[in-house]
Motif scaffolding. Sequence first.
Motif, PDB file in Angstrom:
ATOM      1  N   ARG A  55      20.733 -48.606   4.491  1.00  0.00           N
ATOM      2  CA  ARG A  55      21.911 -48.230   5.292  1.00  0.00           C
ATOM      3  C   ARG A  55      22.961 -47.544   4.428  1.00  0.00           C
ATOM      4  O   ARG A  55      23.545 -46.534   4.832  1.00  0.00           O
ATOM      5  CB  ARG A  55      22.501 -49.481   5.956  1.00  0.00           C
ATOM      6  N   GLN A  58      21.930 -44.031   3.671  1.00  0.00           N
ATOM      7  CA  GLN A  58      22.169 -43.155   4.826  1.00  0.00           C
ATOM      8  C   GLN A  58      23.635 -42.740   4.879  1.00  0.00           C
ATOM      9  O   GLN A  58      23.952 -41.582   5.175  1.00  0.00           O
ATOM     10  CB  GLN A  58      21.764 -43.853   6.125  1.00  0.00           C
ATOM     11  N   LYS A  59      24.527 -43.675   4.595  1.00  0.00           N
ATOM     12  CA  LYS A  59      25.959 -43.349   4.567  1.00  0.00           C
ATOM     13  C   LYS A  59      26.260 -42.345   3.461  1.00  0.00           C
ATOM     14  O   LYS A  59      27.073 -41.435   3.645  1.00  0.00           O
ATOM     15  CB  LYS A  59      26.782 -44.620   4.357  1.00  0.00           C
ATOM     16  N   GLU A  61      24.187 -40.096   2.224  1.00  0.00           N
ATOM     17  CA  GLU A  61      23.685 -38.789   2.663  1.00  0.00           C
ATOM     18  C   GLU A  61      24.643 -38.140   3.653  1.00  0.00           C
ATOM     19  O   GLU A  61      24.879 -36.938   3.591  1.00  0.00           O
ATOM     20  CB  GLU A  61      22.296 -38.934   3.291  1.00  0.00           C
ATOM     21  N   ARG A  62      25.211 -38.933   4.549  1.00  0.00           N
ATOM     22  CA  ARG A  62      26.192 -38.406   5.517  1.00  0.00           C
ATOM     23  C   ARG A  62      27.425 -37.883   4.796  1.00  0.00           C
ATOM     24  O   ARG A  62      27.926 -36.800   5.093  1.00  0.00           O
ATOM     25  CB  ARG A  62      26.576 -39.498   6.512  1.00  0.00           C
ATOM     26  N   GLU A  63      27.912 -38.654   3.832  1.00  0.00           N
ATOM     27  CA  GLU A  63      29.070 -38.211   3.049  1.00  0.00           C
ATOM     28  C   GLU A  63      28.777 -36.895   2.327  1.00  0.00           C
ATOM     29  O   GLU A  63      29.612 -35.980   2.310  1.00  0.00           O
ATOM     30  CB  GLU A  63      29.453 -39.276   2.027  1.00  0.00           C
ATOM     31  N   ARG A  65      26.627 -34.557   3.216  1.00  0.00           N
ATOM     32  CA  ARG A  65      26.591 -33.464   4.211  1.00  0.00           C
ATOM     33  C   ARG A  65      28.002 -33.017   4.574  1.00  0.00           C
ATOM     34  O   ARG A  65      28.283 -31.819   4.666  1.00  0.00           O
ATOM     35  CB  ARG A  65      25.844 -33.915   5.473  1.00  0.00           C
ATOM     36  N   ILE A  66      28.896 -33.979   4.754  1.00  0.00           N
ATOM     37  CA  ILE A  66      30.285 -33.651   5.094  1.00  0.00           C
ATOM     38  C   ILE A  66      30.944 -32.901   3.939  1.00  0.00           C
ATOM     39  O   ILE A  66      31.621 -31.892   4.143  1.00  0.00           O
ATOM     40  CB  ILE A  66      31.074 -34.929   5.448  1.00  0.00           C
ATOM     41  N   CYS A  67      30.739 -33.376   2.720  1.00  0.00           N
ATOM     42  CA  CYS A  67      31.359 -32.741   1.543  1.00  0.00           C
ATOM     43  C   CYS A  67      30.887 -31.302   1.362  1.00  0.00           C
ATOM     44  O   CYS A  67      31.657 -30.438   0.952  1.00  0.00           O
ATOM     45  CB  CYS A  67      31.074 -33.556   0.282  1.00  0.00           C
ATOM     46  N   LYS A  69      30.306 -29.221   3.599  1.00  0.00           N
ATOM     47  CA  LYS A  69      30.970 -28.374   4.593  1.00  0.00           C
ATOM     48  C   LYS A  69      32.436 -28.105   4.252  1.00  0.00           C
ATOM     49  O   LYS A  69      33.043 -27.208   4.821  1.00  0.00           O
ATOM     50  CB  LYS A  69      30.881 -29.022   5.973  1.00  0.00           C
TER      51      LYS A  69
END
Length: 78
Positions: A55, A58-59, A61-63, A65-67, A69
Motif C-alpha cells: 500500500r 502504491q502511495k 508511485e502516486r506521489e 506521478r503527481i510530481c 506533472k
Amino acid sequence: MAARGCSSTRFSDEYELKDELGKGAFSVVRRCVKKNSDYLEYAAKIINTKKLSTRDFQKLEREARICRKLQHPNIGKV
C-alpha cells in the motif's frame, strides 16, 4: 535514476549530500549540491523502499506521478 537517452549514473556521482532538512516515516529530505556547478543547491527526498508495504509503495508511485506533472522553476526534472 537514468534520464531518457542517457547512461545510468549514481546520484552520488553528480550530487553531494549535505544536512538533513526533514524526515518522515519512510524518507528523509537532505540538502544537496550539484558537483561541477557553481554550488547549485537542491533538496533530495531519499526513500527507504525496503520498509514500504504494498500500500505504501502504491502511495509512493502516486506521489511520483503527481510530481512528474508539476511545472515550476524551482522543481527540477530527472
